[in-house]
Design a protein around this motif. Structure first.
Motif, PDB file in Angstrom:
ATOM      1  N   LEU A 171     -50.389 -48.396  30.594  1.00  0.00           N
ATOM      2  CA  LEU A 171     -50.546 -48.908  29.229  1.00  0.00           C
ATOM      3  C   LEU A 171     -49.194 -49.214  28.594  1.00  0.00           C
ATOM      4  O   LEU A 171     -49.001 -50.283  27.997  1.00  0.00           O
ATOM      5  N   GLN A 172     -48.250 -48.291  28.734  1.00  0.00           N
ATOM      6  CA  GLN A 172     -46.945 -48.492  28.086  1.00  0.00           C
ATOM      7  C   GLN A 172     -46.230 -49.713  28.666  1.00  0.00           C
ATOM      8  O   GLN A 172     -45.565 -50.459  27.929  1.00  0.00           O
ATOM      9  N   ILE A 175     -48.099 -53.065  27.327  1.00  0.00           N
ATOM     10  CA  ILE A 175     -47.912 -53.519  25.950  1.00  0.00           C
ATOM     11  C   ILE A 175     -46.521 -54.121  25.748  1.00  0.00           C
ATOM     12  O   ILE A 175     -46.222 -54.638  24.681  1.00  0.00           O
ATOM     13  N   ALA A 212     -55.472 -51.087  27.997  1.00  0.00           N
ATOM     14  CA  ALA A 212     -54.560 -52.197  27.692  1.00  0.00           C
ATOM     15  C   ALA A 212     -55.227 -53.268  26.835  1.00  0.00           C
ATOM     16  O   ALA A 212     -54.538 -54.134  26.286  1.00  0.00           O
ATOM     17  N   GLN A 213     -56.553 -53.221  26.748  1.00  0.00           N
ATOM     18  CA  GLN A 213     -57.303 -54.247  26.024  1.00  0.00           C
ATOM     19  C   GLN A 213     -56.962 -55.637  26.543  1.00  0.00           C
ATOM     20  O   GLN A 213     -56.841 -56.606  25.798  1.00  0.00           O
TER      21      GLN A 213
END
Lengths: 307, 307
Positions: A171-172, A175, A212-213
């Protein structure tokens, strides 16, 4: 069943179909082997196809083995294969990241196996992430976890060390501006012997996508990249190729997506009843999961090849 | 904006709205605190609401704390709360499993926190699963992993020890006849200070659902169980309740689902622009995410309460 689709391939029907193709692409698990056992007759089918001048390829969504490891496994089972004939998602993802994403000489964050690491290295792509990554520190620190500034993409394949921290690290990275997102495949389960199954890469990918969408680009079947990867290296004419598989939603769908002839074999996951349900659905997408032909086992091809 | 929805609650508008309700339900993070800091004015708002005879409740999807832990956290921040007023998903899931699933005296497989374990124990439900569970053995053995024959349900909450083996164990339980499947909530991210975020329970739940090929019943907002849990204990009249939250898709949706008055506060996740997008969508489901009112901060309620 009505129409010309999903015809049982038997007797005098087999030879004209085989004569109409130059290349045969086999899915592996459930098609030419199950677990560690070759499907009876698979070895002869492969050998006779090759002796008759056809190209044979092995196309699998499983990302846990390199091409070399597949050849070793097949040799142990008495199956004749070379590394150039094997297209697993570990290799194909490496090719995709190199050729489509232009990441040669770059680095990716890999949720995946050592086999994926090796195939990436072989095309000049470095990785960080393989192996265990357990949680540590406090929640407030997790968003500030160490990230490698060189990472250009997150790549998700099968990873038995999948963990909350890996999900968080992905995730990090995702983004960050411009980070690419690639998955090997979306199979929800890995079938094992006796009707058993364990979670597949699709579960891990879904977790990362939810965080993460955003959606990953996937490489494996039914995405056409898997066929394009073979076709571009060997100059294949799709209309002269036969895709043989045990799964309607991956193997047969890939064949439909790419204009190949398709053959379902009943030694694995999908059944004729599954096919009929797709035929009757009236849904265009599901029609792509109806094979042209089916056999009980690829051994059904033997009489025509021996004749 | 057109219509009577999403009115800014300010000046003379505040008092009649507060007068029209007997109970105020606050979401927590982004509403009365952010991280470890109380929202300025939150303490006075809570005290003045209580002094005016209103019931106040704290309703959060976060499953990592027991009621007791929430009261301790709130006391540290100078916020006045009792355990009976706090409805987190650790507690509410325990109530759901006891009252709706009739699992008192039974055992569940828990992907979750020690807080969930404690709340389950408090209602007479045993668990197995809390803590680390790393991968071991070979793939062929994973489907035969040790299972507890007494387990009647798989329960998924936030779990920093989430792992492939936990995912696999959940799958093996869920393919057993009659195994129930409950999730605390579907929040995809946990927002942290400075616009940062870490993966939420929704990611873990999605992974398990993908493997199991079935949907969990969720307890948390926007599912009405969360309100029903409060309402049944305190005999609340929905039309005399105000739901105050920072998220349209959980807090405001819960309020709409249950017939509560709804107030968005802008100290957390959602914005007025998000609201306008829902209003303009023409989609019935999205209309449920449009609040009746909004404030910049719950401190905007102070003048009317002090007057």
């Amino acid at each position: 069943m009505s129409g010309s689709k999903c015809t049982r391939l038997t007797g005098a029907l087999v030879k004209p179909v085989l004569d109409s193709v130059d290349s045969v692409l086999f899915d592996c698990d459930g098609v030419i082997w199950r677990g560690d056992q070759a499907i009876p007759g698979a070895s002869q089918v492969i050998n006779l196809l090759k002796e008759s001048g056809k190209k044979v390829f092995f196309v699998t969504n499983n990302s846990t083995k390199t091409r070399k490891m597949y050849v070793e496994k097949m040799t142990t089972m008495g199956l004749n294969a070379t590394e150039e004939e094997v297209f697993g998602t570990a290799y194909c993802s490496a090719m995709y990241l190199k050729n489509e994403c232009k990441l040669e000489g770059k680095k990716v964050y890999l949720i995946g196996s050592n086999a994926m690491k090796d195939e990436l290295q072989a095309v000049g792509i470095q990785q960080t992430g393989v192996g265990a990554d357990h949680i540590s520190g406090k929640q407030v620190d997790w968003a500030n976890v160490d990230l490698d500034p060189e990472v250009k993409a997150v790549v998700v394949g099968f990873d038995e060390h999948f963990s909350y921290m890996k999900l968080n690290r992905a995730l990090q990275y995702l983004i960050r501006q411009g980070c690419l997102f690639v998955g090997t495949n979306r199979d929800t389960r890995l079938p094992l012997e006796g009707g058993k199954a364990v979670p597949g890469t699709g579960c891990l990918l879904q977790a990362v996508e939810t965080a993460a969408q955003r959606q990953a680009q996937t490489v494996g079947k039914p995405n056409r990249y898997m066929f394009d990867c073979v076709a571009s290296q060997f100059g294949l004419d799709p209309s002269r190729c036969l895709m043989v598989g045990d799964r309607l939603d991956t193997d047969i769908m890939l064949g439909s997506n790419c204009g190949l002839k398709t053959l379902l074999t009943l030694t694995g996951v999908s059944t004729v009843a599954d096919t009929e349900a797709h035929q009757k659905s009236g849904c265009t997408e599901r029609q792509g999961m109806v094979p042209d032909y089916y056999v009980e086992s690829i051994a059904d091809l033997l009489p025509a090849l021996q004749g």
